[in-house]
Design a protein around this motif. Structure first.
Motif, PDB file in Angstrom:
ATOM      1  N   MET A   1       0.409   2.690 -13.240  1.00 19.18           N
ATOM      2  CA  MET A   1       1.771   2.553 -12.740  1.00 19.18           C
ATOM      3  C   MET A   1       2.105   3.728 -11.814  1.00 19.18           C
ATOM      4  O   MET A   1       1.878   4.883 -12.160  1.00 19.18           O
ATOM      5  CB  MET A   1       2.763   2.525 -13.918  1.00 19.18           C
TER       6      MET A   1
ATOM      7  N   LEU B   1       9.252  -5.533 -15.233  1.00 22.30           N
ATOM      8  CA  LEU B   1       8.069  -5.028 -14.536  1.00 22.30           C
ATOM      9  C   LEU B   1       7.074  -6.176 -14.405  1.00 22.30           C
ATOM     10  O   LEU B   1       6.608  -6.720 -15.412  1.00 22.30           O
ATOM     11  CB  LEU B   1       7.436  -3.879 -15.315  1.00 22.30           C
TER      12      LEU B   1
ATOM     13  N   THR C   1       3.413  -7.488 -13.026  1.00 20.86           N
ATOM     14  CA  THR C   1       2.084  -6.996 -12.679  1.00 20.86           C
ATOM     15  C   THR C   1       1.196  -8.159 -12.252  1.00 20.86           C
ATOM     16  O   THR C   1       1.157  -9.194 -12.927  1.00 20.86           O
ATOM     17  CB  THR C   1       1.428  -6.286 -13.879  1.00 20.86           C
ATOM     18  N   ASP C   2       0.522  -7.978 -11.130  1.00 22.05           N
ATOM     19  CA  ASP C   2      -0.480  -8.952 -10.694  1.00 22.05           C
ATOM     20  C   ASP C   2      -1.782  -8.592 -11.415  1.00 22.05           C
ATOM     21  O   ASP C   2      -2.383  -7.545 -11.154  1.00 22.05           O
ATOM     22  CB  ASP C   2      -0.667  -8.894  -9.179  1.00 22.05           C
TER      23      ASP C   2
ATOM     24  N   GLY D   1      -3.670  -5.490  -9.923  1.00 20.89           N
ATOM     25  CA  GLY D   1      -2.915  -4.374 -10.475  1.00 20.89           C
ATOM     26  C   GLY D   1      -1.657  -4.000  -9.733  1.00 20.89           C
ATOM     27  O   GLY D   1      -0.926  -3.077 -10.150  1.00 20.89           O
ATOM     28  N   ARG D   2      -1.321  -4.683  -8.638  1.00 20.50           N
ATOM     29  CA  ARG D   2      -0.096  -4.362  -7.931  1.00 20.50           C
ATOM     30  C   ARG D   2       1.115  -4.684  -8.819  1.00 20.50           C
ATOM     31  O   ARG D   2       1.065  -5.610  -9.629  1.00 20.50           O
ATOM     32  CB  ARG D   2      -0.001  -5.134  -6.616  1.00 20.50           C
ATOM     33  N   GLN D   3       2.206  -3.903  -8.636  1.00 18.64           N
ATOM     34  CA  GLN D   3       3.355  -4.065  -9.509  1.00 18.64           C
ATOM     35  C   GLN D   3       4.661  -4.082  -8.723  1.00 18.64           C
ATOM     36  O   GLN D   3       4.761  -3.534  -7.617  1.00 18.64           O
ATOM     37  CB  GLN D   3       3.412  -2.926 -10.545  1.00 18.64           C
TER      38      GLN D   3
ATOM     39  N   LEU E   1       8.958  -3.658  -9.800  1.00 18.64           N
ATOM     40  CA  LEU E   1       9.999  -3.428 -10.798  1.00 18.64           C
ATOM     41  C   LEU E   1      11.317  -3.955 -10.258  1.00 18.64           C
ATOM     42  O   LEU E   1      11.716  -3.633  -9.126  1.00 18.64           O
ATOM     43  CB  LEU E   1      10.135  -1.945 -11.112  1.00 18.64           C
TER      44      LEU E   1
ATOM     45  N   GLY F   1       8.186  -1.382  -5.462  1.00 18.79           N
ATOM     46  CA  GLY F   1       6.767  -1.617  -5.688  1.00 18.79           C
ATOM     47  C   GLY F   1       6.080  -2.270  -4.508  1.00 18.79           C
ATOM     48  O   GLY F   1       6.696  -2.552  -3.470  1.00 18.79           O
TER      49      GLY F   1
ATOM     50  N   LEU G   1       4.203  -5.201  -4.758  1.00 25.78           N
ATOM     51  CA  LEU G   1       3.845  -6.587  -5.068  1.00 25.78           C
ATOM     52  C   LEU G   1       4.878  -7.525  -4.442  1.00 25.78           C
ATOM     53  O   LEU G   1       6.023  -7.586  -4.912  1.00 25.78           O
ATOM     54  CB  LEU G   1       3.776  -6.802  -6.577  1.00 25.78           C
TER      55      LEU G   1
END
Length: 239
Positions: free
Chosen positions: A1, A21, A23-24, A28-30, A32, A40, A42
């Motif tokens: 993170m 939150l 998460t892909d 790992g992309r995120q 919020l 973020g 994502l």
């Protein structure tokens, strides 16, 4: 993170604001989401963001529907139960709600009733109920019950609460008592739609008689409303 996301998430939790939150799981992309604002790397579509908001509203973490690679972790503030009236029912209701995970506040300006001897493990507020409700600002994670059976205390609290997003509003009293309450509040300008939000007589109809039994019925109804369980579904399950 990433630190930016972590700092914002910690701030949201400290401020008791809902956060999600996302998460892909493939890379790992995120992202919020707090108060409709995002942080973020994502990118999400409007439809996906709407699904995230739905997960927050339902207080449900897990894979987003139709997007198995997207996992949403919901961070909602604690549930709250705001009780107007330091009465016998409240003494039984407080520990039940605490066991169920609610932060409980008892509001009553009558210090002979609202004191640490009768309520040893709960926050007590001795302001007038309308002032207390303004300060406590019930939100979609709040349930409110008015139990004094005294219009001078119950009505002002209801006038404030019915302007909020509290997910449950319940009031003690018989159908005749509630009809008179509705008439009073209507005369004071409370809308028909707002008045329809009040659960009265309060609690599920389980034949409760004693203060403890009434507290059980109230906690059961709050739980039913929280999880959006229609009465018909509950009735069928019992059969």
């Amino acid at each position: 993170m990433k630190r930016q996301i972590l700092d914002r998430l910690q701030q949201a939790r400290a401020d008791k604001r809902p956060a999600a939150l996302v998460t892909d799981l493939t890379d790992g992309r995120q992202l919020l989401q707090v108060d409709g604002k995002t942080t973020g790397d994502l990118p999400l579509t409007a439809a996906q963001l709407a699904d995230v908001a739905g997960a927050v509203s339902a207080d449900r973490s897990g894979p987003l529907p139709e997007y198995s690679n997207l996992f949403v972790h919901v961070y909602n503030p604690p549930l709250r139960l705001l009780i107007v009236g330091a009465v016998h029912i409240s003494q039984a209701l407080v520990p039940m709600a605490q066991i169920a995970g609610y932060e409980v506040v008892v509001i009553d300006p009558r210090k002979a009733w609202a004191n640490a001897e009768r309520f040893p493990s709960v926050r007590l507020v001795d302001d007038w109920p309308d002032e207390a409700m303004e300060a406590l600002a019930p939100d979609h994670r709040s349930a409110v019950v008015v139990l004094t059976h005294d219009p001078k205390l119950d009505d002002p609290a209801l006038r404030v609460v019915l302007k909020t997003t509290a997910f449950y509003v319940g009031a003690l009293g018989s159908r005749k008592t509630h009809a008179r309450r509705v008439e009073r509040l209507s005369d004071e300008g409370v809308s028909v739609e707002a008045l329809a939000r009040i659960h009265a007589p309060i609690g599920l109809a389980i034949g409760a008689k004693s203060p403890a039994e009434i507290a059980v019925s109230i906690m059961a109804e709050i739980t039913q409303v929280l999880h959006r369980v229609p009465p018909l579904v509950r009735q069928e399950a019992a059969e």
